[in-house]
Design an enzyme around this catalytic site. Structure first.
Site, mmCIF file in Angstrom:
data_model
loop_
_atom_site.group_PDB
_atom_site.id
_atom_site.type_symbol
_atom_site.label_atom_id
_atom_site.label_comp_id
_atom_site.label_asym_id
_atom_site.label_seq_id
_atom_site.Cartn_x
_atom_site.Cartn_y
_atom_site.Cartn_z
ATOM 1 N N TYR A 1 0.854 -1.198 0.000
ATOM 2 C CA TYR A 1 0.000 0.000 0.000
ATOM 3 C C TYR A 1 0.880 1.235 0.000
ATOM 4 O O TYR A 1 1.846 1.309 0.754
ATOM 5 C CB TYR A 1 -0.932 0.024 1.220
ATOM 6 C CG TYR A 1 -2.361 -0.220 0.803
ATOM 7 C CD1 TYR A 1 -2.979 0.649 -0.083
ATOM 8 C CD2 TYR A 1 -3.069 -1.329 1.261
ATOM 9 C CE1 TYR A 1 -4.276 0.420 -0.515
ATOM 10 C CE2 TYR A 1 -4.362 -1.563 0.840
ATOM 11 C CZ TYR A 1 -4.969 -0.680 -0.046
ATOM 12 O OH TYR A 1 -6.233 -0.905 -0.474
ATOM 13 N N GLU B 1 -0.553 4.794 -0.569
ATOM 14 C CA GLU B 1 -1.359 6.002 -0.843
ATOM 15 C C GLU B 1 -0.498 7.237 -0.631
ATOM 16 O O GLU B 1 0.252 7.322 0.345
ATOM 17 C CB GLU B 1 -2.584 6.034 0.074
ATOM 18 C CG GLU B 1 -3.647 5.039 -0.365
ATOM 19 C CD GLU B 1 -4.874 5.032 0.526
ATOM 20 O OE1 GLU B 1 -4.969 5.867 1.431
ATOM 21 O OE2 GLU B 1 -5.729 4.164 0.303
ATOM 22 N N ASP C 1 -6.225 14.093 -24.992
ATOM 23 C CA ASP C 1 -6.205 12.674 -24.624
ATOM 24 C C ASP C 1 -5.522 11.959 -25.787
ATOM 25 O O ASP C 1 -6.133 11.736 -26.836
ATOM 26 C CB ASP C 1 -7.643 12.195 -24.429
ATOM 27 C CG ASP C 1 -7.730 10.694 -24.173
ATOM 28 O OD1 ASP C 1 -6.718 9.990 -24.355
ATOM 29 O OD2 ASP C 1 -8.823 10.227 -23.812
ATOM 30 N N THR D 1 -3.283 6.494 -22.141
ATOM 31 C CA THR D 1 -3.124 5.153 -21.586
ATOM 32 C C THR D 1 -1.670 4.755 -21.841
ATOM 33 O O THR D 1 -0.951 5.439 -22.580
ATOM 34 C CB THR D 1 -4.046 4.128 -22.262
ATOM 35 O OG1 THR D 1 -3.866 4.231 -23.677
ATOM 36 C CG2 THR D 1 -5.505 4.383 -21.916
ATOM 37 N N LYS E 1 -1.369 1.125 -25.366
ATOM 38 C CA LYS E 1 -1.713 1.090 -26.801
ATOM 39 C C LYS E 1 -0.403 1.231 -27.588
ATOM 40 O O LYS E 1 0.418 0.324 -27.541
ATOM 41 C CB LYS E 1 -2.735 2.180 -27.118
ATOM 42 C CG LYS E 1 -4.077 1.965 -26.383
ATOM 43 C CD LYS E 1 -5.118 2.968 -26.806
ATOM 44 C CE LYS E 1 -6.460 2.726 -26.145
ATOM 45 N NZ LYS E 1 -6.587 3.351 -24.806
ATOM 46 N N ARG F 1 -1.274 -2.207 -18.945
ATOM 47 C CA ARG F 1 -2.532 -1.453 -18.949
ATOM 48 C C ARG F 1 -2.467 -0.386 -17.865
ATOM 49 O O ARG F 1 -2.117 -0.668 -16.723
ATOM 50 C CB ARG F 1 -3.721 -2.377 -18.657
ATOM 51 C CG ARG F 1 -3.845 -3.529 -19.606
ATOM 52 C CD ARG F 1 -5.201 -4.175 -19.512
ATOM 53 N NE ARG F 1 -6.159 -3.404 -20.276
ATOM 54 C CZ ARG F 1 -6.256 -3.439 -21.597
ATOM 55 N NH1 ARG F 1 -5.475 -4.213 -22.312
ATOM 56 N NH2 ARG F 1 -7.150 -2.705 -22.218
HETATM 57 N N1 DSN Z 1 -11.654 1.174 -25.654
HETATM 58 C C1 DSN Z 1 -10.432 1.761 -26.124
HETATM 59 C C2 DSN Z 1 -10.321 1.662 -27.601
HETATM 60 O O1 DSN Z 1 -10.521 0.569 -28.078
HETATM 61 O O2 DSN Z 1 -10.017 2.617 -28.291
HETATM 62 C C3 DSN Z 1 -10.332 3.118 -25.691
HETATM 63 O O3 DSN Z 1 -10.532 3.173 -24.317
#
Ligand code: DSN
Length: 425
Positions: A47, A49, A192, A218, A221, A227
């Site tokens: 933990y 925080e 974003d 994120t 990707k 993730r």
């Molecule tokens: N769900 C993702 C995508 O496939 O683009 C984005 O969060």
């Protein structure tokens, strides 16, 4: 050690599915072995925080070092002055940005979900559309962001924040133009970059950081990490709303964002995932990652041309990034049918609404196709032709089970040349 055979057998089954199939979901990728290994490690027990050097628990001296390393590497990748690596996901990162910038009921402007935007950019089904007043811009008939509409709406509605970024948009963004209108109406610009972040990190697309006040992404990707989510600022600044700390000093934006992640929207950070983010960020700082980014764009362009050659209708006629959106109406196939049938041939992608779609989001008229994952598996331009051949064969024989089974077998054998995690046996 692995006594729970039920779960581990299923994990192995998923490994085989990933190995045997062609992964074209634009938001997916394959992490390196060391990124995956870092995720399955002991910081999961801790933990922590708070933030490095300022935690609510004892024994955080090592996870402090891990988290600081992740922050420092991320700042170096994007030439930023501040970063938060704790968001559990992109949606969490965006939620924290909204909490830092807006009060419930305040207005923001984002790209419509049906035009390529993301759920968290104000969909009525999402917290973003339920908590705040979301208004939207779209794309033109040519499939390009409608900057004129964005400007008209911004002037008329005076949103507190303008979001740029998308989930299904194959072109680059004019961040400078968006900042100019935001300055005119007094809005914060939030980018974003979850989808193209890896390409931006490699300097292959326009840089949002100088024009956008706040940037989120994120990490799984095109960044090819575990993730998770991140939030960044190239230039920190005093919040323009007069919010002060207990000593009466104006809070910096970075302070509002830190508070919005913890304690605002999250509790304990996932330090094992942050360790994996640090490993991925280390990989992104290598020259190999730039080579990867270039190959992603070359592959996407080769694939787009191969689709166009076969009479497919690409939104905006092509791509600048890692994905393309295909309108299947001229082929008389729905997105749903295409996705389900391609699945049978071990080709994974997703149905997607196309701009001005006349079908429901559960059916859709299109598919979204992305190349980050197949590029990680080592494919190049020539293989893009082969992939389009497979897809075209399935779609042109959509109710012919025999042809689909033949393609499925061909896909499985083709993928043997692109090994995935051979260390896993
Ligand atoms: N769900 C993702 C995508 O496939 O683009 C984005 O969060």
């Amino acid at each position: 050690m692995q006594n729970d055979t039920l779960v581990f057998d299923l994990i192995n089954k998923e490994l085989q599915r990933q190995r045997n199939g062609i992964e074209l979901i634009a938001s997916e990728n394959f992490t390196s072995m060391q990124v995956m290994q870092a995720m399955g490690t002991v910081p999961t027990n801790k933990y922590a925080e708070g933030y490095p050097g300022k935690r609510y628990y004892g024994g955080c001296e090592v996870v402090d070092e891990i988290e600081q390393l992740a922050i420092d590497r991320l700042k170096k990748i994007f030439n930023c002055s501040w970063a938060n690596v704790q968001p559990h996901s992109g949606a969490q990162a965006n939620g924290a940005v909204y909490l830092a910038v807006m009060k419930p009921g305040e207005k923001f402007l984002g790209l419509d979900l049906s035009m390529g935007g993301h759920l968290t950019h104000g969909s009525p089904a999402n917290f973003s559309g339920k908590t705040y007043q979301a208004i939207h811009y779209g794309v033109t008939k040519d499939g390009l962001v409608d900057y004129e509409q964005l400007e008209t709406k911004a002037r008329a509605e005076k949103p507190k924040m303008i979001i740029c970024g998308a989930s299904a948009y194959s072109r680059d963004w004019d961040y400078k133009r968006i900042r100019a209108i935001a300055d005119e109406v007094g809005a914060i610009v939030f980018a974003d970059i979850a989808h193209p972040a890896g390409l931006i990190a490699s300097g292959l697309l326009n840089d949002p950081f100088d024009h956008c006040h706040i940037v989120s992404s994120t990490t799984h990707k095109t960044l090819r990490g575990p993730r998770g989510g991140i939030i960044m600022l190239r230039h920190d600044f005093e919040n323009p709303w007069g919010i002060k700390d207990p000593k009466g000093n104006l809070r910096m934006m970075s302070s509002l964002l830190d508070l919005a992640v913890f304690p605002g929207t999250q509790g304990g950070p996932l330090e094992h995932v942050i360790a994996a983010k640090a490993v991925a960020f280390g990989e992104i700082l290598t020259d190999d990652f730039k080579v990867y980014g270039k190959q992603v764009i070359s592959n996407a362009q080769a694939m787009a041309s191969a689709f166009v050659k076969r009479g497919y209708n690409l939104i905006s006629n092509g791509t600048d990034n890692h994905l393309m959106l295909i309108d299947l109406r001229n082929k008389n196939i729905t997105g749903k049918k295409a996705q389900e049938t391609l699945d049978k041939a071990h080709i994974t992608l997703n149905k997607n609404a196309v701009p001005f779609d006349d079908k429901s989001p559960f059916v859709t008229s299109g598919i979204r196709v992305g190349v980050p994952a197949v590029t990680t598996r080592g494919m190049q331009e020539t293989q893009m032709e082969t992939l389009v051949d497979f897809i075209d064969k399935v779609l042109m024989h959509i109710d012919d089970e025999k042809t689909i089974a033949t393609v499925a077998a061909d896909v499985k054998s083709f993928m043997k040349d692109f090994p995935l995690y051979p260390q896993l046996g």
